[in-house]
Design a protein around this motif. Structure first.
Motif, PDB file in Angstrom:
ATOM      1  N   PRO A   7       0.820  -1.217   0.000  1.00  8.07           N
ATOM      2  CA  PRO A   7       0.000   0.000   0.000  1.00  8.07           C
ATOM      3  C   PRO A   7       0.854   1.269   0.000  1.00  8.07           C
ATOM      4  O   PRO A   7       0.518   2.240  -0.659  1.00  8.07           O
ATOM      5  CB  PRO A   7      -0.827  -0.103   1.272  1.00  8.07           C
ATOM      6  CG  PRO A   7      -0.883  -1.559   1.567  1.00  8.07           C
ATOM      7  CD  PRO A   7       0.437  -2.104   1.109  1.00  8.07           C
ATOM      8  N   ASP A   8       1.969   1.245   0.724  1.00  9.26           N
ATOM      9  CA  ASP A   8       2.849   2.411   0.740  1.00  9.26           C
ATOM     10  C   ASP A   8       3.439   2.652  -0.643  1.00  9.26           C
ATOM     11  O   ASP A   8       3.530   3.785  -1.108  1.00  9.26           O
ATOM     12  CB  ASP A   8       3.980   2.235   1.754  1.00  9.26           C
ATOM     13  CG  ASP A   8       3.476   2.277   3.189  1.00  9.26           C
ATOM     14  OD1 ASP A   8       2.339   2.766   3.393  1.00  9.26           O
ATOM     15  OD2 ASP A   8       4.207   1.824   4.076  1.00  9.26           O
ATOM     16  N   ARG A   9       3.813   1.589  -1.307  1.00 11.94           N
ATOM     17  CA  ARG A   9       4.384   1.703  -2.646  1.00 11.94           C
ATOM     18  C   ARG A   9       3.320   2.212  -3.624  1.00 11.94           C
ATOM     19  O   ARG A   9       3.587   3.054  -4.469  1.00 11.94           O
ATOM     20  CB  ARG A   9       4.916   0.358  -3.110  1.00 11.94           C
ATOM     21  CG  ARG A   9       5.669   0.468  -4.429  1.00 11.94           C
ATOM     22  CD  ARG A   9       6.306  -0.838  -4.824  1.00 11.94           C
ATOM     23  NE  ARG A   9       7.184  -1.332  -3.774  1.00 11.94           N
ATOM     24  CZ  ARG A   9       7.319  -2.601  -3.455  1.00 11.94           C
ATOM     25  NH1 ARG A   9       6.645  -3.522  -4.111  1.00 11.94           N
ATOM     26  NH2 ARG A   9       8.124  -2.973  -2.494  1.00 11.94           N
ATOM     27  N   GLU A  10       2.097   1.692  -3.476  1.00  9.85           N
ATOM     28  CA  GLU A  10       1.001   2.135  -4.341  1.00  9.85           C
ATOM     29  C   GLU A  10       0.717   3.613  -4.118  1.00  9.85           C
ATOM     30  O   GLU A  10       0.512   4.358  -5.069  1.00  9.85           O
ATOM     31  CB  GLU A  10      -0.242   1.304  -4.060  1.00  9.85           C
ATOM     32  CG  GLU A  10      -1.408   1.651  -4.946  1.00  9.85           C
ATOM     33  CD  GLU A  10      -2.593   0.761  -4.659  1.00  9.85           C
ATOM     34  OE1 GLU A  10      -3.705   1.291  -4.612  1.00  9.85           O
ATOM     35  OE2 GLU A  10      -2.385  -0.447  -4.478  1.00  9.85           O
ATOM     36  N   ARG A  11       0.734   4.038  -2.868  1.00 11.76           N
ATOM     37  CA  ARG A  11       0.492   5.446  -2.555  1.00 11.76           C
ATOM     38  C   ARG A  11       1.617   6.305  -3.122  1.00 11.76           C
ATOM     39  O   ARG A  11       1.371   7.373  -3.677  1.00 11.76           O
ATOM     40  CB  ARG A  11       0.384   5.632  -1.049  1.00 11.76           C
ATOM     41  CG  ARG A  11       0.104   7.066  -0.656  1.00 11.76           C
ATOM     42  CD  ARG A  11       0.007   7.186   0.865  1.00 11.76           C
ATOM     43  NE  ARG A  11      -0.037   8.562   1.250  1.00 11.76           N
ATOM     44  CZ  ARG A  11      -1.133   9.212   1.563  1.00 11.76           C
ATOM     45  NH1 ARG A  11      -2.295   8.593   1.518  1.00 11.76           N
ATOM     46  NH2 ARG A  11      -1.094  10.473   1.927  1.00 11.76           N
ATOM     47  N   LEU A  12       2.849   5.837  -3.019  1.00 14.07           N
ATOM     48  CA  LEU A  12       3.986   6.580  -3.550  1.00 14.07           C
ATOM     49  C   LEU A  12       3.863   6.711  -5.063  1.00 14.07           C
ATOM     50  O   LEU A  12       4.115   7.777  -5.621  1.00 14.07           O
ATOM     51  CB  LEU A  12       5.294   5.884  -3.178  1.00 14.07           C
ATOM     52  CG  LEU A  12       6.574   6.567  -3.646  1.00 14.07           C
ATOM     53  CD1 LEU A  12       6.689   7.956  -3.030  1.00 14.07           C
ATOM     54  CD2 LEU A  12       7.778   5.727  -3.289  1.00 14.07           C
ATOM     55  N   ASN A  13       3.462   5.630  -5.732  1.00 16.24           N
ATOM     56  CA  ASN A  13       3.269   5.692  -7.181  1.00 16.24           C
ATOM     57  C   ASN A  13       2.200   6.709  -7.547  1.00 16.24           C
ATOM     58  O   ASN A  13       2.348   7.443  -8.514  1.00 16.24           O
ATOM     59  CB  ASN A  13       2.901   4.318  -7.737  1.00 16.24           C
ATOM     60  CG  ASN A  13       4.072   3.369  -7.712  1.00 16.24           C
ATOM     61  OD1 ASN A  13       5.222   3.787  -7.667  1.00 16.24           O
ATOM     62  ND2 ASN A  13       3.771   2.086  -7.734  1.00 16.24           N
ATOM     63  N   TRP A  14       1.108   6.750  -6.782  1.00 10.20           N
ATOM     64  CA  TRP A  14       0.039   7.711  -7.030  1.00 10.20           C
ATOM     65  C   TRP A  14       0.556   9.133  -6.857  1.00 10.20           C
ATOM     66  O   TRP A  14       0.276   9.998  -7.688  1.00 10.20           O
ATOM     67  CB  TRP A  14      -1.133   7.453  -6.076  1.00 10.20           C
ATOM     68  CG  TRP A  14      -2.238   8.433  -6.275  1.00 10.20           C
ATOM     69  CD1 TRP A  14      -3.234   8.366  -7.208  1.00 10.20           C
ATOM     70  CD2 TRP A  14      -2.457   9.630  -5.540  1.00 10.20           C
ATOM     71  NE1 TRP A  14      -4.057   9.449  -7.099  1.00 10.20           N
ATOM     72  CE2 TRP A  14      -3.598  10.254  -6.073  1.00 10.20           C
ATOM     73  CE3 TRP A  14      -1.802  10.253  -4.491  1.00 10.20           C
ATOM     74  CZ2 TRP A  14      -4.094  11.447  -5.591  1.00 10.20           C
ATOM     75  CZ3 TRP A  14      -2.303  11.450  -4.016  1.00 10.20           C
ATOM     76  CH2 TRP A  14      -3.431  12.031  -4.558  1.00 10.20           C
ATOM     77  N   VAL A  15       1.330   9.359  -5.795  1.00  7.82           N
ATOM     78  CA  VAL A  15       1.889  10.687  -5.540  1.00  7.82           C
ATOM     79  C   VAL A  15       2.828  11.095  -6.667  1.00  7.82           C
ATOM     80  O   VAL A  15       2.782  12.223  -7.158  1.00  7.82           O
ATOM     81  CB  VAL A  15       2.614  10.724  -4.170  1.00  7.82           C
ATOM     82  CG1 VAL A  15       3.401  12.000  -4.012  1.00  7.82           C
ATOM     83  CG2 VAL A  15       1.625  10.555  -3.032  1.00  7.82           C
ATOM     84  N   GLU A  16       3.675  10.182  -7.107  1.00  6.12           N
ATOM     85  CA  GLU A  16       4.597  10.487  -8.200  1.00  6.12           C
ATOM     86  C   GLU A  16       3.858  10.785  -9.502  1.00  6.12           C
ATOM     87  O   GLU A  16       4.226  11.693 -10.240  1.00  6.12           O
ATOM     88  CB  GLU A  16       5.590   9.346  -8.410  1.00  6.12           C
ATOM     89  CG  GLU A  16       6.674   9.288  -7.366  1.00  6.12           C
ATOM     90  CD  GLU A  16       7.480  10.579  -7.314  1.00  6.12           C
ATOM     91  OE1 GLU A  16       7.852  11.108  -8.373  1.00  6.12           O
ATOM     92  OE2 GLU A  16       7.722  11.056  -6.195  1.00  6.12           O
TER      93      GLU A  16
END
Length: 59
Positions: A7-16
């Motif tokens: 989930p953290d990686r998914e959120r980071l991808n969304w932010v990027e």
């Protein structure tokens, strides 16, 4: 123990992706490719038609 990495990686991808979209929009605006949103144009048209109708019926 819960793995919170995906989930953290998914959120980071969304932010990027969001940051990249903002950067792209800023670059387009700097090149002079700025466009007025459709809702602003529709609002301006409605205001002009409403003003014209008000002049017709209230004058």
């Amino acid at each position: 123990m819960v793995n919170s990495s995906p989930p953290d990686r998914e959120r980071l991808n969304w932010v990027e992706r969001r940051r990249q979209k903002i950067r792209d929009e800023i670059e387009r605006n700097r090149r002079g490719e700025y466009t007025v949103p459709t809702w602003v144009l529709a609002l301006a048209l409605a205001a002009m038609v409403g003003g014209w109708l008000a002049l017709m019926f209230l004058a």
